[in-house]
Write a protein that holds these residues in place. Structure first.
Motif, PDB file in Angstrom:
ATOM      1  N   HIS A 120     -47.071  27.756 -78.882  1.00  0.00           N
ATOM      2  CA  HIS A 120     -48.614  27.736 -77.784  1.00  0.00           C
ATOM      3  C   HIS A 120     -48.429  29.045 -76.437  1.00  0.00           C
ATOM      4  CE1 HIS A 120     -50.764  24.437 -79.996  1.00  0.00           C
ATOM      5  NE2 HIS A 120     -50.246  24.059 -79.553  1.00  0.00           N
ATOM      6  N   GLN A 121     -46.937  29.275 -76.525  1.00  0.00           N
ATOM      7  CA  GLN A 121     -46.868  30.331 -75.884  1.00  0.00           C
ATOM      8  C   GLN A 121     -47.320  31.644 -76.773  1.00  0.00           C
ATOM      9  OE1 GLN A 121     -42.929  30.098 -74.156  1.00  0.00           O
ATOM     10  NE2 GLN A 121     -43.808  30.037 -71.983  1.00  0.00           N
ATOM     11  N   LEU A 122     -46.803  31.530 -77.771  1.00  0.00           N
ATOM     12  CA  LEU A 122     -46.865  32.574 -78.384  1.00  0.00           C
ATOM     13  C   LEU A 122     -47.966  33.116 -79.169  1.00  0.00           C
ATOM     14  CD1 LEU A 122     -43.866  32.505 -80.857  1.00  0.00           C
ATOM     15  CD2 LEU A 122     -44.157  33.992 -78.929  1.00  0.00           C
ATOM     16  N   ALA A 356     -32.130  25.898 -71.418  1.00  0.00           N
ATOM     17  CA  ALA A 356     -32.149  26.849 -70.946  1.00  0.00           C
ATOM     18  C   ALA A 356     -33.763  27.837 -71.604  1.00  0.00           C
ATOM     19  CB  ALA A 356     -30.960  28.572 -70.384  1.00  0.00           C
ATOM     20  N   TYR A 357     -34.490  28.512 -71.110  1.00  0.00           N
ATOM     21  CA  TYR A 357     -35.062  29.374 -71.742  1.00  0.00           C
ATOM     22  C   TYR A 357     -34.149  30.847 -71.679  1.00  0.00           C
ATOM     23  CZ  TYR A 357     -38.654  25.972 -70.415  1.00  0.00           C
ATOM     24  OH  TYR A 357     -39.705  24.939 -70.461  1.00  0.00           O
ATOM     25  N   GLY A 358     -34.360  30.840 -72.898  1.00  0.00           N
ATOM     26  CA  GLY A 358     -33.457  33.008 -73.813  1.00  0.00           C
ATOM     27  C   GLY A 358     -32.376  32.453 -72.215  1.00  0.00           C
ATOM     28  N   PRO A 381     -37.199  23.395 -54.382  1.00  0.00           N
ATOM     29  CA  PRO A 381     -37.905  24.364 -53.511  1.00  0.00           C
ATOM     30  C   PRO A 381     -38.990  24.401 -55.189  1.00  0.00           C
ATOM     31  CG  PRO A 381     -36.073  24.738 -53.146  1.00  0.00           C
ATOM     32  CD  PRO A 381     -36.464  22.780 -53.764  1.00  0.00           C
ATOM     33  N   SER A 382     -39.519  25.398 -55.527  1.00  0.00           N
ATOM     34  CA  SER A 382     -40.479  25.861 -56.430  1.00  0.00           C
ATOM     35  C   SER A 382     -39.447  26.308 -57.754  1.00  0.00           C
ATOM     36  CB  SER A 382     -41.545  26.572 -55.956  1.00  0.00           C
ATOM     37  OG  SER A 382     -42.393  27.332 -57.142  1.00  0.00           O
ATOM     38  N   GLY A 383     -39.559  25.615 -58.893  1.00  0.00           N
ATOM     39  CA  GLY A 383     -38.793  26.782 -59.786  1.00  0.00           C
ATOM     40  C   GLY A 383     -37.608  25.694 -59.863  1.00  0.00           C
ATOM     41  N   ALA A 384     -37.223  24.445 -58.764  1.00  0.00           N
ATOM     42  CA  ALA A 384     -36.454  24.163 -58.998  1.00  0.00           C
ATOM     43  C   ALA A 384     -35.972  23.580 -60.280  1.00  0.00           C
ATOM     44  CB  ALA A 384     -36.412  22.556 -57.880  1.00  0.00           C
ATOM     45  N   GLY A 385     -36.943  23.653 -60.980  1.00  0.00           N
ATOM     46  CA  GLY A 385     -36.828  22.268 -62.516  1.00  0.00           C
ATOM     47  C   GLY A 385     -37.580  20.753 -62.561  1.00  0.00           C
ATOM     48  N   LYS A 386     -38.237  20.670 -61.735  1.00  0.00           N
ATOM     49  CA  LYS A 386     -38.989  19.312 -61.291  1.00  0.00           C
ATOM     50  C   LYS A 386     -40.117  18.882 -62.789  1.00  0.00           C
ATOM     51  CE  LYS A 386     -40.591  20.373 -57.797  1.00  0.00           C
ATOM     52  NZ  LYS A 386     -40.662  22.014 -57.951  1.00  0.00           N
ATOM     53  N   SER A 387     -41.172  20.012 -63.247  1.00  0.00           N
ATOM     54  CA  SER A 387     -41.611  19.418 -63.827  1.00  0.00           C
ATOM     55  C   SER A 387     -40.794  19.402 -65.545  1.00  0.00           C
ATOM     56  CB  SER A 387     -42.637  20.903 -63.830  1.00  0.00           C
ATOM     57  OG  SER A 387     -43.294  20.973 -63.175  1.00  0.00           O
ATOM     58  N   THR A 388     -40.479  20.587 -65.315  1.00  0.00           N
ATOM     59  CA  THR A 388     -38.628  20.260 -66.852  1.00  0.00           C
ATOM     60  C   THR A 388     -38.289  19.181 -66.774  1.00  0.00           C
ATOM     61  OG1 THR A 388     -38.529  22.804 -66.010  1.00  0.00           O
ATOM     62  CG2 THR A 388     -36.823  21.653 -67.354  1.00  0.00           C
ATOM     63  N   ILE A 389     -38.283  18.029 -65.888  1.00  0.00           N
ATOM     64  CA  ILE A 389     -37.756  16.795 -66.102  1.00  0.00           C
ATOM     65  C   ILE A 389     -38.470  15.845 -66.674  1.00  0.00           C
ATOM     66  CG2 ILE A 389     -36.988  15.070 -64.874  1.00  0.00           C
ATOM     67  CD1 ILE A 389     -35.357  16.204 -63.730  1.00  0.00           C
ATOM     68  N   ALA A 539     -43.598  15.844 -56.052  1.00  0.00           N
ATOM     69  CA  ALA A 539     -44.473  16.551 -55.480  1.00  0.00           C
ATOM     70  C   ALA A 539     -43.809  17.346 -53.793  1.00  0.00           C
ATOM     71  CB  ALA A 539     -44.772  14.588 -54.254  1.00  0.00           C
ATOM     72  N   HIS A 540     -44.616  18.283 -53.248  1.00  0.00           N
ATOM     73  CA  HIS A 540     -44.871  18.877 -52.701  1.00  0.00           C
ATOM     74  C   HIS A 540     -44.541  18.215 -51.541  1.00  0.00           C
ATOM     75  CE1 HIS A 540     -44.323  22.854 -55.681  1.00  0.00           C
ATOM     76  NE2 HIS A 540     -42.899  22.830 -54.967  1.00  0.00           N
ATOM     77  N   ARG A 541     -45.426  17.312 -51.454  1.00  0.00           N
ATOM     78  CA  ARG A 541     -45.792  17.528 -49.785  1.00  0.00           C
ATOM     79  C   ARG A 541     -45.314  16.190 -49.579  1.00  0.00           C
ATOM     80  NH1 ARG A 541     -52.432  16.399 -48.969  1.00  0.00           N
ATOM     81  NH2 ARG A 541     -52.447  18.899 -49.624  1.00  0.00           N
TER      82      ARG A 541
HETATM   83  N1  ATP Z   1     -42.045  28.109 -70.972  1.00  0.00           N
HETATM   84  C1  ATP Z   1     -41.891  28.901 -70.428  1.00  0.00           C
HETATM   85  N2  ATP Z   1     -40.569  29.419 -70.768  1.00  0.00           N
HETATM   86  C2  ATP Z   1     -39.824  30.364 -69.568  1.00  0.00           C
HETATM   87  N3  ATP Z   1     -39.215  30.420 -68.293  1.00  0.00           N
HETATM   88  C3  ATP Z   1     -40.157  28.431 -67.761  1.00  0.00           C
HETATM   89  C4  ATP Z   1     -40.724  27.981 -69.119  1.00  0.00           C
HETATM   90  N4  ATP Z   1     -41.493  27.238 -68.300  1.00  0.00           N
HETATM   91  C5  ATP Z   1     -40.795  26.994 -66.760  1.00  0.00           C
HETATM   92  N5  ATP Z   1     -40.046  28.102 -67.342  1.00  0.00           N
HETATM   93  C6  ATP Z   1     -39.128  28.404 -65.471  1.00  0.00           C
HETATM   94  O1  ATP Z   1     -38.190  27.162 -65.263  1.00  0.00           O
HETATM   95  C7  ATP Z   1     -38.189  27.198 -64.203  1.00  0.00           C
HETATM   96  C8  ATP Z   1     -37.277  25.851 -63.816  1.00  0.00           C
HETATM   97  O2  ATP Z   1     -39.663  25.708 -63.478  1.00  0.00           O
HETATM   98  P1  ATP Z   1     -40.541  23.813 -62.817  1.00  0.00           P
HETATM   99  O3  ATP Z   1     -42.129  23.880 -63.463  1.00  0.00           O
HETATM  100  O4  ATP Z   1     -39.739  22.873 -64.246  1.00  0.00           O
HETATM  101  O5  ATP Z   1     -40.240  23.904 -61.859  1.00  0.00           O
HETATM  102  P2  ATP Z   1     -40.799  23.131 -60.638  1.00  0.00           P
HETATM  103  O6  ATP Z   1     -39.603  22.415 -60.137  1.00  0.00           O
HETATM  104  O7  ATP Z   1     -41.298  22.131 -61.414  1.00  0.00           O
HETATM  105  O8  ATP Z   1     -41.748  24.031 -60.201  1.00  0.00           O
HETATM  106  P3  ATP Z   1     -43.252  23.686 -58.925  1.00  0.00           P
HETATM  107  O9  ATP Z   1     -42.423  22.697 -57.863  1.00  0.00           O
HETATM  108  O10 ATP Z   1     -43.099  25.148 -58.626  1.00  0.00           O
HETATM  109  O11 ATP Z   1     -44.078  23.513 -60.358  1.00  0.00           O
HETATM  110  C9  ATP Z   1     -38.743  28.153 -63.533  1.00  0.00           C
HETATM  111  O12 ATP Z   1     -37.757  28.831 -63.004  1.00  0.00           O
HETATM  112  C10 ATP Z   1     -40.403  28.842 -64.321  1.00  0.00           C
HETATM  113  O13 ATP Z   1     -39.937  29.871 -64.138  1.00  0.00           O
END
Ligand code: ATP
Length: 631
Positions: A120-122, A356-358, A381-389, A539-541
């Motif tokens: 879906h990204q592509l 890793a993404y790339g 912090p933002s980008g820490a990887g929380k949503s990725t989990i 949560a950020h808050r």
């Molecule tokens: N589909 C993707 N392709 C490339 N990089 C990605 C993709 N999805 C997430 N990332 C990268 O993975 C890292 C972690 O993203 P993630 O969404 O897990 O962070 P987060 O801690 O939930 O951030 P936030 O609090 O801002 O939501 C970020 O640097 C993001 O740019």
């Protein structure tokens, strides 16, 4: 343009065969009936041409008045049969092609919904919408043309030629002398049309993508004064599309054009040749009229047959695209021998997970545990990887290494459906559909009793705002739920989760877009929802997670600390720094307001209807934004 004409023809034949086998063959009975009717319709032109000879020779020239009535009735019968068979075959063909279309659209939707995030990204939404709607419609139109060509026009031409040959085979040869000259140009034109049709489909997809982006981002477009910029970009693409479409049409139209010229030359030949024979009395006027009518009638079907090559290419180019999407295999699939999902309320665990993404490492040997039935918060912090989990737990992505386990069972060993049935996710985007509130809550389920529904609505605080809606539960909520406020949408999401009744709950910034009053109500509903379930909260808050059983602190893809709120504060690490940062700001911050609301709730006064509370300017703006963005 690449590949030889033979290659292109062979390739397009394979594509059209694929389409036939997958979507048309099952309608073979209806197709046969349509062919019978088309044959009848097509042969009526031959019959009409045949009637010319007695009409001229016996009735007009010999003056046989008795025959006049029979010739008249014959002509009427021909027209009536043609009308009826024409109508019948059109209805049948439309039914067949529309059915094939509907099946193809459903297959596409089904396949696209199974595709992974990387697909879906592509493939942006606009492109996929274009494929499902426009490419499928193009194929439909071309298939109709081809079936008509084969079933009606070809037979029509054969019958008319038979009539012409029966009058004089030499005249017929003269009339058709230019036909072989059409072969070479038509091959070249076919390649040209296919390439242009492909180009036009690509441009159409890019235009749809652009529109999708503009309409979803309409507020930033307005606030950043991007109207001109977007107009210019859209115009440039539109102009390219106009060029490609015109060139494709010009190519497709050139074949029937050539047929016309060839037929014109044939006519001159026949007039020159046959005219003399009639004057000398070797042939009758009736015979000439029969011949002339037969060749004249053959024009239209011949032109349409000439256009078939172009249609065939357009059809093949549409099928090529659709097939490519249908053939694309999702990478994230259920294992061949799945194991049963865990029973009861399982905990979740990540062990040594790397993703890793790339080249960008997002999770770096991450290990964490969320105990069964407890609330675990992920902060950082933002980008820490929380949503990725969250994405890993629900297998929207797979890690490069490490284990993701739910109740001791590896996520990758369960059927995807079983795995996802373990989770309810409530995020900022409640993903509402343009249907009624009831439909949005039930989501097609028919096994929910009225009592169960009422309980869920009450627990999710949906009941609080129901009286304000004109038709209660049967009120349409608008596109992406735009007729509801952010808080109301979140409560709908909570009601859904309550009805799903899954053992694990994932809350991703579920209250972050809400004002303090709304947040209090939604938080209270979430607290109820999370009872007896394993809950993970992002949560950020930080004020919203201070009561969590465990707080996991993440930074740059690693777990850097974990514990309860007080322990983490006492340790003075990243959590303490983030916490003090949020409370440093002078005046009423979102956190202090949220904390105050929590206190109020704890004292038993909370859970009123937030929508009746007055809102300040900031809240109003965020509500407007939320509606535009459908959040
Ligand atoms: N589909 C993707 N392709 C490339 N990089 C990605 C993709 N999805 C997430 N990332 C990268 O993975 C890292 C972690 O993203 P993630 O969404 O897990 O962070 P987060 O801690 O939930 O951030 P936030 O609090 O801002 O939501 C970020 O640097 C993001 O740019």
């Amino acid at each position: 343009m690449s590949g030889s004409a033979a290659e292109i023809t062979e390739n397009s034949r394979a594509l059209v065969t694929w389409h036939w086998r997958r979507y048309l063959r099952r309608h073979i009975g209806l197709i046969a009936a349509a062919f019978v009717l088309m044959a009848l319709e097509g042969s009526m032109q031959g019959a009409m041409a045949l009637m010319m000879q007695p009409m001229f020779d016996e009735v007009f020239l010999a003056g046989d008045r008795n025959l006049l009535i029979w010739v008249g009735l014959g002509v009427f019968a021909i027209f009536t049969l043609r009308a009826l068979s024409g109508m019948g075959q059109k209805i049948l063909l439309m039914r067949i092609s529309q059915r094939a279309n509907a099946d193809m659209r459903l297959d596409l939707l089904d396949r696209m919904m199974r595709q992974d995030g990387s697909f879906h990204q592509l493939h942006p939404p606009g492109l996929l919408i274009q494929r499902v709607q426009s490419d499928v419609a193009t194929i439909n139109l071309a298939v109709l043309g081809i079936l008509n060509g084969v079933g009606r026009d070809l037979l029509s031409v054969i019958m008319l030629m038979a009539v012409a040959v029966s009058v004089d085979w030499i005249w017929t040869l003269v009339a058709l002398v230019g036909a072989p000259l059409l072969v070479a140009p038509s091959q070249i034109v076919q390649r040209f049309v296919r390439a242009r049709a492909r180009e036009a489909r690509d441009l159409g997809a890019r235009l749809s993508t652009r529109l999708d982006e503009v309409f979803h981002g309409i507020i930033p477009v307005k606030l950043n004064r991007l109207e001109h910029y977007q107009n210019d970009r859209y115009r440039a693409l539109s102009d390219e599309l106009v060029r490609a479409e015109v060139r494709a049409t010009a190519g497709a139209a050139s074949i029937p054009g050539l047929v016309d010229i060839m037929a014109g030359l044939g006519f001159i030949g026949v007039l020159w040749f046959g005219g003399g024979e009639i004057i000398s009395g070797e042939k009758t006027v009736g015979e000439f009229m029969s011949f002339f009518t037969a060749i004249g009638f053959a024009f239209e079907p011949l032109r349409r047959l000439g256009a078939l090559a172009g249609q065939w290419q357009v059809c093949a180019s549409g099928i090529e695209r659709v097939k490519a999407l249908l053939d694309a295999e999702p990478k994230l699939v259920s294992p061949p021998k799945p194991v049963a999902p865990p029973k009861g309320v399982p905990g979740v665990a990540l062990s040594d997970v790397t993703l890793a993404y790339g080249d960008t490492v997002v999770l770096n040997r991450t290990t964490l545990v969320a105990e069964p039935g407890q609330t675990t918060a992920l902060v950082g912090p933002s980008g820490a990887g929380k949503s990725t989990i969250f994405n890993l737990l629900t297998r929207l992505i797979d890690p490069q290494s490490g284990r993701v386990e739910i109740g001791g069972v590896a996520a990758s060993r369960m059927r995807l459906e079983d795995l996802r049935d373990l989770f309810s996710v409530v995020s900022q985007d409640a993903a509402l559909f343009d249907e009624t509130l009831r439909e949005n809550i039930l989501l097609g389920r028919t096994d929910v009793s009225e009592t169960k529904l009422r309980d869920a609505l009450k627990a999710a605080h949906v009941t609080d705002f129901l009286p304000k809606l004109e038709h209660g539960l049967d009120t349409p909520v608008g596109p992406r739920g735009s007729a509801l406020s952010g808080g109301q949408r979140q409560r709908v999401a909570i009601a859904r989760a309550l009805l799903r009744d899954t053992p694990i709950l994932l809350l991703d910034e579920a209250t972050s877009a809400l004002d303090a009053e709304s947040e209090a109500v939604v938080q209270e509903a979430l607290d109820r929802l999370s009872k007896g379930r394993t809950t993970l909260v992002i949560a950020h808050r930080l004020s919203t997670v201070r009561n969590a059983d465990k707080i996991v602190v993440m930074d740059r893809g690693k777990v850097v600390d974990e514990g309860r709120h007080e322990e983490l504060l006492a340790r003075g690490g990243l959590y303490a720094r983030l916490y003090s940062l949020q409370f440093k700001t002078e005046g009423p911050t979102a956190d202090s307001v949220a904390l105050a609301a929590q206190e109020t709730r704890r004292r038993g006064n909370g859970a009123g209807d937030a929508d009746s509370a007055p809102r300040d300017g900031t809240n109003l703006l965020s509500r407007i934004f939320g509606r535009w963005f459908g959040q």
